[in-house]
Design an enzyme around this catalytic site. Structure first.
Site, PDB file in Angstrom:
ATOM      1  CB  SER A  12      -0.873   0.001   1.254  1.00  0.00           C
ATOM      2  OG  SER A  12      -0.027  -0.076   2.395  1.00  0.00           O
ATOM      3  N   GLY A  13       2.014   1.149  -0.704  1.00  0.00           N
ATOM      4  CA  GLY A  13       2.873   2.323  -0.844  1.00  0.00           C
ATOM      5  C   GLY A  13       2.328   3.213  -1.953  1.00  0.00           C
ATOM      6  CB  ALA A 155       2.729   5.703  -8.203  1.00  0.00           C
ATOM      7  CE  LYS A 206      11.803   1.455 -13.583  1.00  0.00           C
ATOM      8  NZ  LYS A 206      11.483   2.479 -12.603  1.00  0.00           N
ATOM      9  CG  ASN A 271      15.458   4.724  -8.277  1.00  0.00           C
ATOM     10  OD1 ASN A 271      16.073   4.300  -7.310  1.00  0.00           O
ATOM     11  ND2 ASN A 271      14.319   4.187  -8.680  1.00  0.00           N
TER      12      ASN A 271
HETATM   13  N1  NAD Z   1       5.982   4.492  -7.034  1.00  0.00           N
HETATM   14  C1  NAD Z   1       6.022   4.330  -8.342  1.00  0.00           C
HETATM   15  O1  NAD Z   1       5.889   5.287  -9.135  1.00  0.00           O
HETATM   16  C2  NAD Z   1       6.180   2.937  -8.885  1.00  0.00           C
HETATM   17  C3  NAD Z   1       5.723   2.675 -10.193  1.00  0.00           C
HETATM   18  C4  NAD Z   1       5.880   1.405 -10.718  1.00  0.00           C
HETATM   19  C5  NAD Z   1       6.479   0.400  -9.966  1.00  0.00           C
HETATM   20  N2  NAD Z   1       6.885   0.682  -8.701  1.00  0.00           N
HETATM   21  C6  NAD Z   1       7.485  -0.439  -7.939  1.00  0.00           C
HETATM   22  O2  NAD Z   1       6.491  -0.929  -7.019  1.00  0.00           O
HETATM   23  C7  NAD Z   1       7.132  -1.465  -5.857  1.00  0.00           C
HETATM   24  C8  NAD Z   1       6.487  -0.836  -4.629  1.00  0.00           C
HETATM   25  O3  NAD Z   1       6.688   0.557  -4.682  1.00  0.00           O
HETATM   26  P1  NAD Z   1       5.742   1.604  -3.960  1.00  0.00           P
HETATM   27  O4  NAD Z   1       5.999   2.911  -4.653  1.00  0.00           O
HETATM   28  O5  NAD Z   1       4.348   1.097  -3.882  1.00  0.00           O
HETATM   29  O6  NAD Z   1       6.323   1.612  -2.469  1.00  0.00           O
HETATM   30  P2  NAD Z   1       6.931   2.868  -1.681  1.00  0.00           P
HETATM   31  O7  NAD Z   1       8.227   3.265  -2.270  1.00  0.00           O
HETATM   32  O8  NAD Z   1       5.873   3.895  -1.540  1.00  0.00           O
HETATM   33  O9  NAD Z   1       7.310   2.213  -0.273  1.00  0.00           O
HETATM   34  C9  NAD Z   1       6.579   2.328   0.866  1.00  0.00           C
HETATM   35  C10 NAD Z   1       5.936   1.012   1.243  1.00  0.00           C
HETATM   36  O10 NAD Z   1       6.865   0.191   1.948  1.00  0.00           O
HETATM   37  C11 NAD Z   1       6.229  -0.292   3.123  1.00  0.00           C
HETATM   38  N3  NAD Z   1       7.217  -0.531   4.155  1.00  0.00           N
HETATM   39  C12 NAD Z   1       8.030   0.366   4.743  1.00  0.00           C
HETATM   40  N4  NAD Z   1       8.797  -0.245   5.675  1.00  0.00           N
HETATM   41  C13 NAD Z   1       8.463  -1.555   5.643  1.00  0.00           C
HETATM   42  C14 NAD Z   1       8.917  -2.714   6.331  1.00  0.00           C
HETATM   43  N5  NAD Z   1       9.888  -2.651   7.253  1.00  0.00           N
HETATM   44  N6  NAD Z   1       8.356  -3.902   6.033  1.00  0.00           N
HETATM   45  C15 NAD Z   1       7.402  -3.973   5.105  1.00  0.00           C
HETATM   46  N7  NAD Z   1       6.919  -2.934   4.408  1.00  0.00           N
HETATM   47  C16 NAD Z   1       7.457  -1.728   4.674  1.00  0.00           C
HETATM   48  C17 NAD Z   1       5.287   0.829   3.514  1.00  0.00           C
HETATM   49  O11 NAD Z   1       4.292   0.336   4.338  1.00  0.00           O
HETATM   50  C18 NAD Z   1       4.748   1.254   2.153  1.00  0.00           C
HETATM   51  O12 NAD Z   1       3.663   0.446   1.781  1.00  0.00           O
HETATM   52  C19 NAD Z   1       8.631  -1.139  -6.021  1.00  0.00           C
HETATM   53  O13 NAD Z   1       9.312  -2.280  -6.478  1.00  0.00           O
HETATM   54  C20 NAD Z   1       8.668  -0.043  -7.081  1.00  0.00           C
HETATM   55  O14 NAD Z   1       9.853  -0.059  -7.856  1.00  0.00           O
HETATM   56  C21 NAD Z   1       6.747   1.919  -8.141  1.00  0.00           C
HETATM   57  O1  G3P Z   2      10.177   6.616  -8.942  1.00  0.00           O
HETATM   58  P1  G3P Z   2      11.015   5.439  -9.385  1.00  0.00           P
HETATM   59  O2  G3P Z   2      12.376   5.845  -9.834  1.00  0.00           O
HETATM   60  O3  G3P Z   2      10.997   4.334  -8.367  1.00  0.00           O
HETATM   61  O4  G3P Z   2      10.286   4.881 -10.700  1.00  0.00           O
HETATM   62  C1  G3P Z   2       8.906   4.686 -10.657  1.00  0.00           C
HETATM   63  C2  G3P Z   2       8.391   3.765 -11.740  1.00  0.00           C
HETATM   64  O5  G3P Z   2       9.064   2.545 -11.753  1.00  0.00           O
HETATM   65  C3  G3P Z   2       8.308   4.385 -13.100  1.00  0.00           C
HETATM   66  O6  G3P Z   2       7.677   3.508 -13.997  1.00  0.00           O
END
Ligand code: NAD
Ligand code: G3P
Length: 355
Positions: A12-13, A155, A206, A271
């Site tokens: 739920s990030g 996101a 990437k 990143n």
């Molecule tokens: N954010 C983006 O734009 C995006 C887009 C596409 C893919 N992703 C990928 O999706 C995946 C999740 O990313 P995100 O953006 O949802 O997460 P995020 O970067 O928002 O991370 C926060 C999450 O980590 C959890 N967390 C923190 N500490 C923790 C712990 N000790 N144990 C378990 N959970 C913990 C939090 O509860 C929260 O849900 C990643 O691999 C990321 O690369 C992200």
């Molecule tokens: O914000 P970043 O660098 O973790 O990238 C987010 C997504 O993976 C983009 O598709």
């Protein structure tokens, strides 16, 4: 109701919450899905209140996706086993460093017929000096098939309803159709491909290149130099898949998970942003992650470390000078000002991948 497909989102990030908007809406739109979508939330206290309670009363994840309403049928659950026990589709969307712990908690507690899909961009170190794909870890631990969803999907933009594309990698075409139904929206266009490993590897690698793009921004090196990092990064991504995932398709790099994600991350991602600040401030990546991301997690520096662990073990660092130098800059072994010098000479490589 029991024959309806139940979906559970594990995470739920920032991305987990954005995708919950789409999945929640589609669960009510299509009759084959159960309306209720459980979302496992790693519990934390915010101003004296539990995050799960805040989400379930205000329908907003005020910490990781503030300003956006989640559909009311998305229910925040703090117990992962309770959230996932009856689910048919498990959507894994947590920072990659936490996935093994979650799998351990779920072992033997989910439906044996469940299927997983990983939205996680990253790897893990494997025994014997290699790396593991996250989808392989999920399949090995939970003994269920795991597809992947990767794409140019910042996101916040997805949550705002801005147009983008994404790629689902799925080996079973029939099941790919079910996944498309639960993820596709007017502004979120899904392509399904069967080249699952390459799709996932693109999503992980990437993030390393994005750190390099951020270094160039921090050095004020200009757009041409940044474009060079993106091009060299793409070549190393292709080379990596060619060497370690033979049989993959070159065409996968032209899907959203390939070139498009590389570009968006190198311009708009976390990143890139933190890596630019790393060069400009001299602070550590860990410090900046805390300062700048409000609890969100970086994947690039970890992924660079994991990839380097394998390349070093295989004596192949020199075949991937960009990945190698980015890792060394992240850990302080190389100065950012030495970045250009370290990537000036790319090795020759004859590809065997076919379109
Ligand atoms: N954010 C983006 O734009 C995006 C887009 C596409 C893919 N992703 C990928 O999706 C995946 C999740 O990313 P995100 O953006 O949802 O997460 P995020 O970067 O928002 O991370 C926060 C999450 O980590 C959890 N967390 C923190 N500490 C923790 C712990 N000790 N144990 C378990 N959970 C913990 C939090 O509860 C929260 O849900 C990643 O691999 C990321 O690369 C992200
Ligand atoms: O914000 P970043 O660098 O973790 O990238 C987010 C997504 O993976 C983009 O598709």
């Amino acid at each position: 109701m029991a024959d309806k497909i139940q979906v559970c989102i594990i995470g739920s990030g920032n991305w987990g919450s954005a995708i919950a908007k789409i999945v929640g809406a589609n669960a009510t739109k299509f009759p084959e899905f159960d309306d209720r979508v459980n979302m496992y939330v790693y519990e934390e206290m915010i101003d004296g209140k539990k995050l799960t309670e805040i989400i379930n009363t205000t329908h907003e994840n005020i910490k990781y996706l503030p300003g956006h309403q989640l559909p009311p049928n998305v229910v925040a659950v703090p117990d992962i086993v309770q959230a996932a026990a009856t689910a048919d589709i498990l959507v894994f969307v947590v920072p990659h460093q936490f996935v093994k712990n979650f799998c351990a908690s779920l072992l033997g507690k989910i439906k044996p017929t469940a299927q997983a899909i990983s939205l996680i961009k990253g790897f893990d170190k494997a025994e014997g000096g290699g790396i593991d794909l996250i989808s392989h870890i999920i399949t090995r631990h939970l003994k269920i098939p795991c597809s992947v969803l990767m794409g140019a999907n910042l996101a916040n933009e997805v949550a705002e309803g801005k147009f983008c594309e994404t790629t689902i990698g799925c080996r079973d075409i029939k099941y790919g159709k079910v996944l498309k139904d639960i993820f596709q929206a007017d502004h979120f266009r899904v392509s399904v491909v069967d080249d699952v490993d390459a799709t996932e590897v693109c999503g992980a690698l990437k993030n390393i290149v994005a750190c390099g793009a951020g270094f160039m921004d921090g050095l004020n090196s200009g757009d041409n130099a940044k474009a060079a990092v993106i091009r060299i990064g793409l070549m190393e991504m292709i080379r990596f898949v060619d060497i370690f995932y033979p049989g993959s398709k070159l065409g996968t790099f032209f899907e959203s998970c390939g070139v498009a994600d590389l570009i968006t991350t190198c311009y708009g991602g976390r990143n890139r942003k933190v890596s630019e600040a790393f060069v400009k401030t001299g602070k550590s990546i860990a410090e900046l992650e805390k300062e700048m991301l409000g609890g969100q997690k970086l994947q690039g520096p970890f992924t660079a470390e994991e990839v380097n662990y394998m390349l070093k073990n295989k004596n192949m660092e020199d075949k991937f000078p960009l990945f190698t130098s980015i890792h060394k800059i992240c850990i302080g072994e190389l100065k950012a000002t030495q970045f250009v010098e370290s990537i000036r000479n790319q090795p020759d490589h004859v590809l065997s991948l076919k379109a």
